[in-house]
Design an enzyme around this catalytic site. Structure first.
Site, PDB file in Angstrom:
ATOM      1  N   THR A 123       0.835  -1.213   0.000  1.00 63.11           N
ATOM      2  CA  THR A 123       0.000   0.000   0.000  1.00 63.11           C
ATOM      3  C   THR A 123       0.870   1.264   0.000  1.00 63.11           C
ATOM      4  O   THR A 123       0.505   2.260  -0.622  1.00 63.11           O
ATOM      5  CB  THR A 123      -0.990   0.040   1.188  1.00 63.11           C
ATOM      6  OG1 THR A 123      -0.287  -0.239   2.395  1.00 63.11           O
ATOM      7  CG2 THR A 123      -2.094  -0.976   1.021  1.00 63.11           C
ATOM      8  N   HIS A 183      -0.523 -16.653  -4.905  1.00 68.69           N
ATOM      9  CA  HIS A 183      -1.660 -16.194  -5.704  1.00 68.69           C
ATOM     10  C   HIS A 183      -1.266 -15.845  -7.139  1.00 68.69           C
ATOM     11  O   HIS A 183      -2.027 -15.194  -7.847  1.00 68.69           O
ATOM     12  CB  HIS A 183      -2.347 -14.996  -5.037  1.00 68.69           C
ATOM     13  CG  HIS A 183      -3.046 -15.369  -3.757  1.00 68.69           C
ATOM     14  ND1 HIS A 183      -3.406 -14.467  -2.787  1.00 68.69           N
ATOM     15  CD2 HIS A 183      -3.449 -16.584  -3.286  1.00 68.69           C
ATOM     16  CE1 HIS A 183      -3.992 -15.095  -1.782  1.00 68.69           C
ATOM     17  NE2 HIS A 183      -4.026 -16.379  -2.049  1.00 68.69           N
ATOM     18  N   CYS A 197      -3.616 -18.980 -20.548  1.00 71.59           N
ATOM     19  CA  CYS A 197      -4.762 -19.321 -21.378  1.00 71.59           C
ATOM     20  C   CYS A 197      -5.542 -20.453 -20.715  1.00 71.59           C
ATOM     21  O   CYS A 197      -4.968 -21.473 -20.334  1.00 71.59           O
ATOM     22  CB  CYS A 197      -4.302 -19.749 -22.768  1.00 71.59           C
ATOM     23  SG  CYS A 197      -5.655 -20.467 -23.744  1.00 71.59           S
ATOM     24  N   CYS A 237      -5.465 -23.740 -23.452  1.00 71.76           N
ATOM     25  CA  CYS A 237      -4.295 -24.598 -23.667  1.00 71.76           C
ATOM     26  C   CYS A 237      -3.241 -24.462 -22.583  1.00 71.76           C
ATOM     27  O   CYS A 237      -2.235 -25.170 -22.604  1.00 71.76           O
ATOM     28  CB  CYS A 237      -3.680 -24.298 -25.033  1.00 71.76           C
ATOM     29  SG  CYS A 237      -2.951 -22.642 -25.166  1.00 71.76           S
ATOM     30  N   CYS A 296      -5.134 -21.178 -29.500  1.00 71.81           N
ATOM     31  CA  CYS A 296      -6.306 -22.056 -29.419  1.00 71.81           C
ATOM     32  C   CYS A 296      -7.623 -21.304 -29.355  1.00 71.81           C
ATOM     33  O   CYS A 296      -8.686 -21.930 -29.322  1.00 71.81           O
ATOM     34  CB  CYS A 296      -6.169 -22.996 -28.208  1.00 71.81           C
ATOM     35  SG  CYS A 296      -6.514 -22.192 -26.633  1.00 71.81           S
ATOM     36  N   SER A 333      -3.844  -9.955   6.642  1.00 73.20           N
ATOM     37  CA  SER A 333      -4.877 -10.069   7.669  1.00 73.20           C
ATOM     38  C   SER A 333      -4.903 -11.473   8.271  1.00 73.20           C
ATOM     39  O   SER A 333      -5.576 -11.714   9.256  1.00 73.20           O
ATOM     40  CB  SER A 333      -6.240  -9.741   7.066  1.00 73.20           C
ATOM     41  OG  SER A 333      -6.532 -10.676   6.030  1.00 73.20           O
ATOM     42  N   ILE A 362       3.996  -0.200   7.992  1.00 78.54           N
ATOM     43  CA  ILE A 362       4.763  -1.410   7.699  1.00 78.54           C
ATOM     44  C   ILE A 362       6.166  -1.069   7.209  1.00 78.54           C
ATOM     45  O   ILE A 362       7.153  -1.673   7.645  1.00 78.54           O
ATOM     46  CB  ILE A 362       4.003  -2.280   6.678  1.00 78.54           C
ATOM     47  CG1 ILE A 362       2.801  -2.913   7.391  1.00 78.54           C
ATOM     48  CG2 ILE A 362       4.899  -3.350   6.076  1.00 78.54           C
ATOM     49  CD1 ILE A 362       1.833  -3.593   6.474  1.00 78.54           C
TER      50      ILE A 362
HETATM   51 ZN   LIG Z   1      -4.657 -21.221 -25.656  1.00 73.42          ZN
END
Ligand SMILES: [Zn+2]
Length: 257
Positions: A25, A120, A128, A131, A156, A195, A237
């Site tokens: 932040t 994450h 994609c 594929c 694809c 958190s 922080i």
């Molecule tokens: Zn693809």
């Protein structure tokens, strides 16, 4: 308390850090859950971060691409909190840096990519859904800038998305395993700007605790783990982290003597 935690870090050999949105932040990237967060301000943002809406609705995808284009993260610079963690690595104390952030500011600040475990994913890569192909996000953003509102995979025709874990999407088991393994090897565990309410990642604290690590939490708001931590340090922080791991200015004062 800062001095005591500093001495713990001095003694530590395998520091494991878990970082969340709060560390970014100060770099101008909003925390989507906080009081100033994206979700609080724009309920549609929550819909855009849900994989089911994203895959089902081209309108949600079009908005998402516009959001990615204008993300403050593209121009964000690492702050003093990120730098403090780089310093920890230079001192050979950093065992692993588990992060819930998708901005790659730890790597940009100078932490080794091998040390960073992105539970994450990262917004700087696309993937994609047809594929499984991955590549640099800027390549797709160029297509959006050139007028493709919802660019499909060139191989694809599948739906493209940032290579991040959206809500409703499974975490990558190998990545979580790696994070938990590292947490179990820690002798000092530092939770920063998170958190500690999102599982299984928050469970890394339990794993580290079970392995006998000291637990220190640096976060502006209280967390469910505060009562089991050895120290809880609220406040800015970037300031707290700098105070914890960067050298005391004793060399400067000594040179004056
Ligand atoms: Zn693809």
């Amino acid at each position: 308390m800062i001095d005591e935690v500093r001495s713990w870090i001095e003694a530590a050999r395998r520091v494991v850090v878990l970082s969340g949105a709060g560390i970014s932040t100060d770099s101008g990237i909003p925390d989507f859950r906080g009081p100033q967060g994206l979700w609080t301000k724009n309920p549609l943002a929550e819909k855009m971060s849900n994989i089911h809406y994203y895959l089902a609705d081209p309108e949600v995808r079009k908005l998402s691409w516009q959001n990615r284009l204008s993300s403050p993260a593209w121009h964000a610079k690492p702050n003093a909190g990120h730098s403090a963690l780089v310093f920890l690595e230079r001192r050979n104390k950093l065992h692993a840096l588990i992060t819930q952030n998708i901005d790659e500011l730890h790597q940009i600040a100078g932490n080794s990519p091998e040390k960073v475990i992105e539970v994450h994913g990262t917004m700087r890569r696309f993937m994609c859904w047809g594929c499984g192909m991955r590549g640099p996000m800027q390549v797709v953003l160029e297509r959006v800038r050139a007028g493709e509102a919802d660019p499909p995979c060139r191989d694809c025709g599948g739906i493209l998305k940032s290579d991040t874990i959206s809500f409703g999407q499974q975490l990558v088991p190998e990545v979580i395993d790696r994070a938990m393994l590292a947490a179990g090897e820690a002798d000092f565990f530092l939770a920063v700007g998170t958190s500690l309410q999102v599982y299984p990642v928050a469970g890394a604290v339990d794993v580290a605790r079970g392995a006998g690590a000291k637990i220190v939490i640096v976060n502006a708001q209280p967390t469910p783990y505060d009562s089991m931590a050895d120290a809880v340090l609220p406040g800015s922080i970037s300031e707290v982290l700098s105070a914890l791991v960067t050298p005391v200015r004793e060399s400067a004062s000594r040179s004056l003597q």
